[in-house]
Design a protein around this motif. Sequence first.
Motif, PDB file in Angstrom:
ATOM      1  N   ARG A 132       0.822  -1.212   0.000  1.00  0.00           N
ATOM      2  CA  ARG A 132       0.000   0.000   0.000  1.00  0.00           C
ATOM      3  C   ARG A 132       0.859   1.266   0.000  1.00  0.00           C
ATOM      4  O   ARG A 132       0.570   2.221  -0.726  1.00  0.00           O
ATOM      5  CB  ARG A 132      -0.958  -0.008   1.193  1.00  0.00           C
ATOM      6  CG  ARG A 132      -2.059  -1.042   1.078  1.00  0.00           C
ATOM      7  CD  ARG A 132      -3.050  -0.930   2.233  1.00  0.00           C
ATOM      8  NE  ARG A 132      -3.796   0.325   2.179  1.00  0.00           N
ATOM      9  CZ  ARG A 132      -4.925   0.484   1.491  1.00  0.00           C
ATOM     10  NH1 ARG A 132      -5.440  -0.518   0.789  1.00  0.00           N
ATOM     11  NH2 ARG A 132      -5.550   1.649   1.498  1.00  0.00           N
TER      12      ARG A 132
ATOM     13  N   GLU B 174      -0.776   4.567  -1.097  1.00  0.00           N
ATOM     14  CA  GLU B 174      -2.035   4.422  -0.378  1.00  0.00           C
ATOM     15  C   GLU B 174      -1.771   4.336   1.125  1.00  0.00           C
ATOM     16  O   GLU B 174      -0.709   3.882   1.565  1.00  0.00           O
ATOM     17  CB  GLU B 174      -2.768   3.164  -0.843  1.00  0.00           C
ATOM     18  CG  GLU B 174      -3.109   3.167  -2.323  1.00  0.00           C
ATOM     19  CD  GLU B 174      -3.677   1.835  -2.788  1.00  0.00           C
ATOM     20  OE1 GLU B 174      -3.725   0.896  -1.979  1.00  0.00           O
ATOM     21  OE2 GLU B 174      -4.067   1.746  -3.970  1.00  0.00           O
ATOM     22  N   ALA B 175      -2.740   4.741   1.909  1.00  0.00           N
ATOM     23  CA  ALA B 175      -2.579   4.721   3.361  1.00  0.00           C
ATOM     24  C   ALA B 175      -2.645   3.295   3.891  1.00  0.00           C
ATOM     25  O   ALA B 175      -3.583   2.554   3.564  1.00  0.00           O
ATOM     26  CB  ALA B 175      -3.680   5.558   4.020  1.00  0.00           C
TER      27      ALA B 175
ATOM     28  N   VAL C 166      -3.654   0.539   6.505  1.00  0.00           N
ATOM     29  CA  VAL C 166      -4.777   0.475   7.437  1.00  0.00           C
ATOM     30  C   VAL C 166      -4.310  -0.183   8.728  1.00  0.00           C
ATOM     31  O   VAL C 166      -3.786  -1.300   8.719  1.00  0.00           O
ATOM     32  CB  VAL C 166      -5.955  -0.313   6.835  1.00  0.00           C
ATOM     33  CG1 VAL C 166      -7.075  -0.465   7.859  1.00  0.00           C
ATOM     34  CG2 VAL C 166      -6.456   0.392   5.576  1.00  0.00           C
TER      35      VAL C 166
ATOM     36  N   ASN D 165       2.543   1.062  14.679  1.00  0.00           N
ATOM     37  CA  ASN D 165       2.830   2.430  14.228  1.00  0.00           C
ATOM     38  C   ASN D 165       4.282   2.572  13.771  1.00  0.00           C
ATOM     39  O   ASN D 165       4.569   3.208  12.748  1.00  0.00           O
ATOM     40  CB  ASN D 165       2.549   3.432  15.352  1.00  0.00           C
ATOM     41  CG  ASN D 165       1.070   3.711  15.541  1.00  0.00           C
ATOM     42  OD1 ASN D 165       0.293   3.643  14.599  1.00  0.00           O
ATOM     43  ND2 ASN D 165       0.676   4.017  16.769  1.00  0.00           N
TER      44      ASN D 165
ATOM     45  N   SER E 149       4.763   0.856  10.383  1.00  0.00           N
ATOM     46  CA  SER E 149       4.245   1.671   9.289  1.00  0.00           C
ATOM     47  C   SER E 149       5.190   2.827   8.967  1.00  0.00           C
ATOM     48  O   SER E 149       5.503   3.094   7.796  1.00  0.00           O
ATOM     49  CB  SER E 149       2.858   2.205   9.665  1.00  0.00           C
ATOM     50  OG  SER E 149       2.382   3.109   8.704  1.00  0.00           O
TER      51      SER E 149
ATOM     52  N   LYS F 100       0.448   8.693   5.615  1.00  0.00           N
ATOM     53  CA  LYS F 100      -0.047   8.545   6.979  1.00  0.00           C
ATOM     54  C   LYS F 100      -1.045   7.389   7.045  1.00  0.00           C
ATOM     55  O   LYS F 100      -1.860   7.208   6.135  1.00  0.00           O
ATOM     56  CB  LYS F 100      -0.730   9.834   7.449  1.00  0.00           C
ATOM     57  CG  LYS F 100       0.164  11.071   7.356  1.00  0.00           C
ATOM     58  CD  LYS F 100       1.436  10.903   8.172  1.00  0.00           C
ATOM     59  CE  LYS F 100       2.297  12.165   8.078  1.00  0.00           C
ATOM     60  NZ  LYS F 100       3.606  11.980   8.763  1.00  0.00           N
ATOM     61  N   PRO F 101      -1.025   6.619   8.123  1.00  0.00           N
ATOM     62  CA  PRO F 101      -1.928   5.474   8.217  1.00  0.00           C
ATOM     63  C   PRO F 101      -3.385   5.877   8.432  1.00  0.00           C
ATOM     64  O   PRO F 101      -3.685   6.961   8.929  1.00  0.00           O
ATOM     65  CB  PRO F 101      -1.389   4.697   9.419  1.00  0.00           C
ATOM     66  CG  PRO F 101      -0.642   5.701  10.221  1.00  0.00           C
ATOM     67  CD  PRO F 101      -0.096   6.702   9.260  1.00  0.00           C
ATOM     68  N   GLU F 102      -4.270   4.974   8.061  1.00  0.00           N
ATOM     69  CA  GLU F 102      -5.702   5.109   8.316  1.00  0.00           C
ATOM     70  C   GLU F 102      -6.059   4.168   9.460  1.00  0.00           C
ATOM     71  O   GLU F 102      -5.714   2.979   9.413  1.00  0.00           O
ATOM     72  CB  GLU F 102      -6.488   4.736   7.063  1.00  0.00           C
ATOM     73  CG  GLU F 102      -7.993   4.674   7.257  1.00  0.00           C
ATOM     74  CD  GLU F 102      -8.705   4.120   6.035  1.00  0.00           C
ATOM     75  OE1 GLU F 102      -9.818   3.581   6.201  1.00  0.00           O
ATOM     76  OE2 GLU F 102      -8.142   4.206   4.918  1.00  0.00           O
ATOM     77  N   TYR F 103      -6.721   4.685  10.477  1.00  0.00           N
ATOM     78  CA  TYR F 103      -7.035   3.873  11.653  1.00  0.00           C
ATOM     79  C   TYR F 103      -8.486   3.395  11.614  1.00  0.00           C
ATOM     80  O   TYR F 103      -9.394   4.165  11.283  1.00  0.00           O
ATOM     81  CB  TYR F 103      -6.778   4.674  12.935  1.00  0.00           C
ATOM     82  CG  TYR F 103      -5.305   4.958  13.151  1.00  0.00           C
ATOM     83  CD1 TYR F 103      -4.503   4.053  13.833  1.00  0.00           C
ATOM     84  CD2 TYR F 103      -4.719   6.122  12.650  1.00  0.00           C
ATOM     85  CE1 TYR F 103      -3.148   4.305  14.025  1.00  0.00           C
ATOM     86  CE2 TYR F 103      -3.366   6.375  12.828  1.00  0.00           C
ATOM     87  CZ  TYR F 103      -2.590   5.467  13.519  1.00  0.00           C
ATOM     88  OH  TYR F 103      -1.250   5.709  13.695  1.00  0.00           O
ATOM     89  N   ARG F 104      -8.668   2.123  11.974  1.00  0.00           N
ATOM     90  CA  ARG F 104      -9.997   1.524  12.031  1.00  0.00           C
ATOM     91  C   ARG F 104     -10.161   0.795  13.362  1.00  0.00           C
ATOM     92  O   ARG F 104      -9.176   0.553  14.075  1.00  0.00           O
ATOM     93  CB  ARG F 104     -10.197   0.562  10.868  1.00  0.00           C
ATOM     94  CG  ARG F 104     -10.191   1.241   9.504  1.00  0.00           C
ATOM     95  CD  ARG F 104     -10.458   0.260   8.385  1.00  0.00           C
ATOM     96  NE  ARG F 104     -10.333   0.891   7.071  1.00  0.00           N
ATOM     97  CZ  ARG F 104     -10.410   0.227   5.919  1.00  0.00           C
ATOM     98  NH1 ARG F 104     -10.615  -1.094   5.942  1.00  0.00           N
ATOM     99  NH2 ARG F 104     -10.284   0.873   4.777  1.00  0.00           N
TER     100      ARG F 104
END
Length: 304
Positions: free
Chosen positions: A191, A196-197, A199, A243, A246, A258-262
């Motif tokens: 990614r 792409e960020a 996840v 973190n 990443s 920057k990461p996307e958090y779920r």
Amino acid sequence: MRVMVTGGAGFIGSHIVDALALRGDQVSVLDDLSTGRLGNIKHPVNFYRGDIRDPEFVTDAVVKEKPGVIFHQAAQADVQRSIKSPALDAQINITGIINLLESARLSGAAKVVYASSAAVYGIPRRLPVDENHPVSLLSGYGISKYTAEHYLSVYRSLYGLDYTVLRYANVYGPRQDAGGEGGVVAIFLDRILKGEAPVIFGDGEQTRDFIYVKDVVAANLAAAERGGGMVMNVSTGQAATVNRLSALIAQLWGRDVKPEYRPPRPGDIKDSRLDNSLAGRILEWIPGYDLRAGLRETMELWNK
């Protein structure tokens, strides 16, 4: 030596095949190519395409090849899939090991080196987690991996078929699947390379013990000769947050992503770090790669 690698066209299995072939062993591979790829096999081998759940197929291949040592890497290895489809997980990981052990018994194989998982420990009560840590199963995957360990013990007692169980930490490296529910390192690499960020499930402060695939291969080869009837962790003994993983991948790729958090996923644990000192003593093995070095080499070989 005549050896067989189940799952030998897959991520870890194909690297084991490389090492065995390079040292001159006569290698056979059993794989259904559901996740593995023929392109991962870089050396001449006797290849058998079929399902580990099919006892006739497994027996025919093993009896024909008569391997002295079998490296059992074939598995359903996705925790989330085991939660959604527990019966499928059990068929592959439990019925599969039964078929393999019966075939090994009939063919006169000397030893099985079995790929187990840190998933058997569940939520750690202490860190680092050693092999005497209580088992606490949180998913079908953990259950099936631990159940297979018991079958190995029984076959050793009943038939003299030796084994070594290797409980892997989070393995990463070239050829790891970046699709679907593949390994987190492979998914992040893919990614971030695409801009792409990545996840991250949860806050990213959960820790994992990331071990490079070449170190896992070295432990397998050592286990073929040592550690009979034993269970050992294969890990770096070091923890890194998701973190940090990443950020390190982004830095090494030279990407500002920057990461996307779920929300956290069911079955995931907060922290994991395995004690590898037993493998160090018994197998005379130590990991040779830290996270940065392993990631750098993975990136160099990513699309090769």
